[in-house]
Motif scaffolding. Structure first.
Motif, PDB file in Angstrom:
ATOM      1  N   ARG A  46       1.002  -1.338   0.024  1.00  0.00           N
ATOM      2  CA  ARG A  46       0.002   0.329  -0.053  1.00  0.00           C
ATOM      3  C   ARG A  46       0.905   1.157  -0.027  1.00  0.00           C
ATOM      4  O   ARG A  46       0.541   2.187  -0.866  1.00  0.00           O
ATOM      5  CB  ARG A  46      -0.839   0.113   1.066  1.00  0.00           C
ATOM      6  CG  ARG A  46      -1.782   1.141   1.238  1.00  0.00           C
ATOM      7  CD  ARG A  46      -2.783   1.148   2.429  1.00  0.00           C
ATOM      8  NE  ARG A  46      -3.615  -0.017   2.202  1.00  0.00           N
ATOM      9  CZ  ARG A  46      -4.366  -0.584   3.158  1.00  0.00           C
ATOM     10  NH1 ARG A  46      -4.172  -0.143   4.568  1.00  0.00           N
ATOM     11  NH2 ARG A  46      -5.039  -1.531   3.126  1.00  0.00           N
ATOM     12  N   LEU A  47       1.428   1.480   1.029  1.00  0.00           N
ATOM     13  CA  LEU A  47       2.432   2.682   1.083  1.00  0.00           C
ATOM     14  C   LEU A  47       3.350   2.852  -0.150  1.00  0.00           C
ATOM     15  O   LEU A  47       3.103   3.977  -0.660  1.00  0.00           O
ATOM     16  CB  LEU A  47       3.232   2.760   2.384  1.00  0.00           C
ATOM     17  CG  LEU A  47       4.258   3.826   2.530  1.00  0.00           C
ATOM     18  CD1 LEU A  47       3.530   5.067   2.580  1.00  0.00           C
ATOM     19  CD2 LEU A  47       4.826   3.840   3.858  1.00  0.00           C
ATOM     20  N   PRO A  48       4.385   2.203  -0.452  1.00  0.00           N
ATOM     21  CA  PRO A  48       5.195   2.414  -1.689  1.00  0.00           C
ATOM     22  C   PRO A  48       4.437   2.665  -3.033  1.00  0.00           C
ATOM     23  O   PRO A  48       4.528   3.606  -3.819  1.00  0.00           O
ATOM     24  CB  PRO A  48       6.198   1.264  -1.861  1.00  0.00           C
ATOM     25  CG  PRO A  48       5.427   0.187  -0.950  1.00  0.00           C
ATOM     26  CD  PRO A  48       4.550   0.837   0.093  1.00  0.00           C
ATOM     27  N   VAL A  49       3.532   1.730  -3.190  1.00  0.00           N
ATOM     28  CA  VAL A  49       2.779   1.798  -4.480  1.00  0.00           C
ATOM     29  C   VAL A  49       2.014   3.030  -4.580  1.00  0.00           C
ATOM     30  O   VAL A  49       1.722   3.771  -5.588  1.00  0.00           O
ATOM     31  CB  VAL A  49       1.712   0.401  -4.733  1.00  0.00           C
ATOM     32  CG1 VAL A  49       1.010   0.643  -6.041  1.00  0.00           C
ATOM     33  CG2 VAL A  49       2.659  -0.682  -4.808  1.00  0.00           C
ATOM     34  N   LEU A  50       1.098   3.331  -3.411  1.00  0.00           N
ATOM     35  CA  LEU A  50       0.361   4.750  -3.541  1.00  0.00           C
ATOM     36  C   LEU A  50       1.226   5.704  -3.800  1.00  0.00           C
ATOM     37  O   LEU A  50       0.885   6.695  -4.381  1.00  0.00           O
ATOM     38  CB  LEU A  50      -0.630   4.794  -2.321  1.00  0.00           C
ATOM     39  CG  LEU A  50      -1.681   3.712  -2.369  1.00  0.00           C
ATOM     40  CD1 LEU A  50      -2.387   4.073  -0.941  1.00  0.00           C
ATOM     41  CD2 LEU A  50      -2.701   3.961  -3.342  1.00  0.00           C
ATOM     42  N   LEU A  51       2.304   5.818  -3.092  1.00  0.00           N
ATOM     43  CA  LEU A  51       3.373   6.941  -3.155  1.00  0.00           C
ATOM     44  C   LEU A  51       3.711   7.104  -4.505  1.00  0.00           C
ATOM     45  O   LEU A  51       3.747   8.198  -5.080  1.00  0.00           O
ATOM     46  CB  LEU A  51       4.547   6.618  -2.274  1.00  0.00           C
ATOM     47  CG  LEU A  51       5.810   7.869  -2.325  1.00  0.00           C
ATOM     48  CD1 LEU A  51       5.236   9.006  -2.047  1.00  0.00           C
ATOM     49  CD2 LEU A  51       7.007   7.271  -1.614  1.00  0.00           C
ATOM     50  N   LEU A  52       4.159   6.164  -5.199  1.00  0.00           N
ATOM     51  CA  LEU A  52       4.674   6.110  -6.543  1.00  0.00           C
ATOM     52  C   LEU A  52       3.779   6.279  -7.614  1.00  0.00           C
ATOM     53  O   LEU A  52       3.928   7.174  -8.520  1.00  0.00           O
ATOM     54  CB  LEU A  52       5.491   4.624  -6.864  1.00  0.00           C
ATOM     55  CG  LEU A  52       6.840   4.385  -6.208  1.00  0.00           C
ATOM     56  CD1 LEU A  52       7.035   2.821  -6.435  1.00  0.00           C
ATOM     57  CD2 LEU A  52       7.856   5.326  -6.952  1.00  0.00           C
ATOM     58  N   LEU A  53       2.514   5.780  -7.426  1.00  0.00           N
ATOM     59  CA  LEU A  53       1.423   6.062  -8.278  1.00  0.00           C
ATOM     60  C   LEU A  53       0.902   7.672  -8.159  1.00  0.00           C
ATOM     61  O   LEU A  53       0.603   8.156  -9.228  1.00  0.00           O
ATOM     62  CB  LEU A  53       0.405   4.884  -8.255  1.00  0.00           C
ATOM     63  CG  LEU A  53       0.630   3.439  -8.540  1.00  0.00           C
ATOM     64  CD1 LEU A  53      -0.684   2.564  -8.611  1.00  0.00           C
ATOM     65  CD2 LEU A  53       1.258   3.395  -9.855  1.00  0.00           C
ATOM     66  N   GLY A  54       0.815   7.959  -7.030  1.00  0.00           N
ATOM     67  CA  GLY A  54       0.161   9.301  -6.929  1.00  0.00           C
ATOM     68  C   GLY A  54       1.311  10.172  -7.576  1.00  0.00           C
ATOM     69  O   GLY A  54       0.873  11.378  -8.112  1.00  0.00           O
TER      70      GLY A  54
END
Length: 476
Positions: A19-27
């Motif tokens: 959740r944390l790294p993927v949302l950070l990267l996609l956002g």
């Protein structure tokens, strides 16, 4: 179809770990996409208003154009490719993401590097190597950030061993190998120890082609091969055709697109022309594989938003691929024209960005634990992005051919022909539509994360908790 055996971990647990790294990267990717189109529009305005920002040395046309490309390639492309890679690898391997905090740290460092690169380009720190003209300090940060994410991804890959890998895994791991190789080559040969003469143009051209055709191409094809069979609930038609496409792209991608008059040895130009001819075989393999997998089902016009975005990406990949195969025969007329910009936009946005947005539409609800608030908004974004792509690519292709005709005729060429300038005005409307489409996706992403993010850091949930506590008299 996927590597989800009995000993695989639950998808929900995998999504929580990502959740944390993927949302950070996609956002971050969506934010950079908006900035890329913003810089691009400012650059395009100079063709219609030549005196625009003429008194600002930091926002010349060259600075804006380089910043737009950097924001698109490394800002959007880098964040989206890395974020989708670690989520898909975790799902395909059936294990939780290894060291997710390390991946999140890598994402932060990567974005600091892209920001430093864009600011450096605006300040005039460009190295002058077209397409990869990032300052040396930005490249160091990109290598560090990408390396941290790659460590997390590789550890996830080796956390579980399967006898047979799904074809998307080949492409994702291939992309993870190509990215650091190209970045290190740029740093060593165009940065710390700059090569001399024609070798500079050769390395820069190879680096740009490898980053776009191979790295983004690998991730884009991985998205198609993963989501199309998954959503349609049918197996991929042929692993052998997928292997042909993978190996062909890996071996030929870095040599594609070199012009006949490029400042480099003639044998390299001939090698590029030969690679373009051979590229017809992996391109056909990709087309036939996906075509037989989809069959008579709706694809680019599917009611499923993820499938609709990926359908446009697939068509764009084929069209850009045909342009690549024909490049040795048409580059004599299209070189130094806006035709090249049209094909680049068709590949980077039409193929990769549309595939990435389709993946984001599928991934984000699984990370936030809730469906999108408004599915109709994504349908509007799909239509707006498709219309913008057509308004940009078609006029620019026609205008580029017109430019080439004037250049080839040997007649006086002091400015853009009137017809070509009109096509660029139409293309400007296409760029504007693409900007609004990017803003639409970013707004939906922000709304989804704010509304359905983690309870411990969701502003809406925190506000509700404080309000409830006040009503109960627990908070003054």
């Amino acid at each position: 179809m996927s590597n989800e055996h009995n000993n695989a971990q639950a998808p929900a647990a995998i999504d929580v770990s990502c959740r944390l790294p993927v949302l950070l990267l996609l956002g971050s990717a969506l934010l950079w996409l908006v900035m890329a189109f913003g810089f691009g529009l400012l650059a395009s305005l100079n063709f219609h208003a030549p005196s625009l920002l003429a008194d600002c040395p930091y926002l010349t046309y060259g600075h804006r154009a380089s910043s737009a490309w950097t924001a698109m390639l490394f800002g959007f492309g880098g964040n989206a490719a890395l974020g989708i890679t670690i989520w898909m690898l975790s799902r395909l391997r059936g294990v939780e993401l290894s060291w997710p905090n390390l991946a999140a740290l890598g994402g932060a460092v990567w974005n600091i590097g892209v920001t430093a690169g864009v600011v450096g380009l605006i300040m005039g720190d460009s190295t002058g190597h077209g397409g990869v003209d990032l300052p040396l300090y930005a490249i160091r940060l990109l290598i560090l950030g990408g390396g941290l994410i790659a460590v997390s991804a590789v550890l996830t890959y080796f956390a579980r061993r399967d006898e047979e890998l799904y074809v998307s895994t080949w492409h994702l791991m291939g992309g993870l190998v190509v990215l650091p190789l190209v970045l290190m080559t740029i740093y060593l040969l165009l940065g710390s120890e700059t090569v001399r003469g024609v070798a500079q143009a050769t390395v820069a051209t190879w680096a740009v082609s490898s980053l776009t055709q191979v790295w983004l191409g690998m991730v884009g094809l991985a998205i198609i091969y993963y989501f199309v069979p998954k959503i349609l609930e049918c197996p991929l038609y042929s692993r052998q055709l997928a292997a042909l496409g993978f190996l062909g792209l890996l071996m030929l991608g870095g040599f594609l697109g070199i012009h006949g008059g490029a400042p480099m040895p003639v044998w390299i130009v001939r090698l590029s022309a030969f690679a373009a001819v051979l590229f017809a075989f992996p391109l056909f393999a990709v087309w036939w594989n996906v075509h037989r997998t989809v069959g008579i089902r709706a694809f680019a016009t599917s009611r499923d938003n993820t499938l609709a975005f990926i359908g446009v990406a697939w068509v764009s990949y084929l069209l850009a691929g045909v342009g690549t195969v024909l490049h040795p025969w048409i580059n004599g007329q299209t070189h130094f024209t806006i035709f090249e910009a049209a094909i680049r936009q068709l590949f980077v946005f039409g193929f990769f960005a549309m595939a990435a947005i389709g993946a984001i539409h599928y991934i984000v609800p699984r990370l936030t634990g809730a469906e999108w608030v408004c599915q109709k908004s994504f349908r509007r974004v799909h239509l707006l992005a498709g219309a913008g792509l057509l308004l940009y690519v078609v006029p620019m292709v026609y205008g580029g051919i017109d430019q080439g005709r004037v250049l080839a005729s040997g007649s006086e060429y002091t400015n853009l022909p009137g017809g070509t300038l009109m096509t660029m005005r139409i293309a400007f409307l296409g760029e504007l539509a693409l900007l609004f489409a990017a803003l639409g996706v970013l707004a939906q992403f922000a709304r989804q994360v704010v509304t359905h993010g983690c309870d411990c850091c969701n502003p809406v949930e925190i506000f509700k908790m404080i309000k409830a506590a006040r009503e109960e008299g627990g908070v003054e």
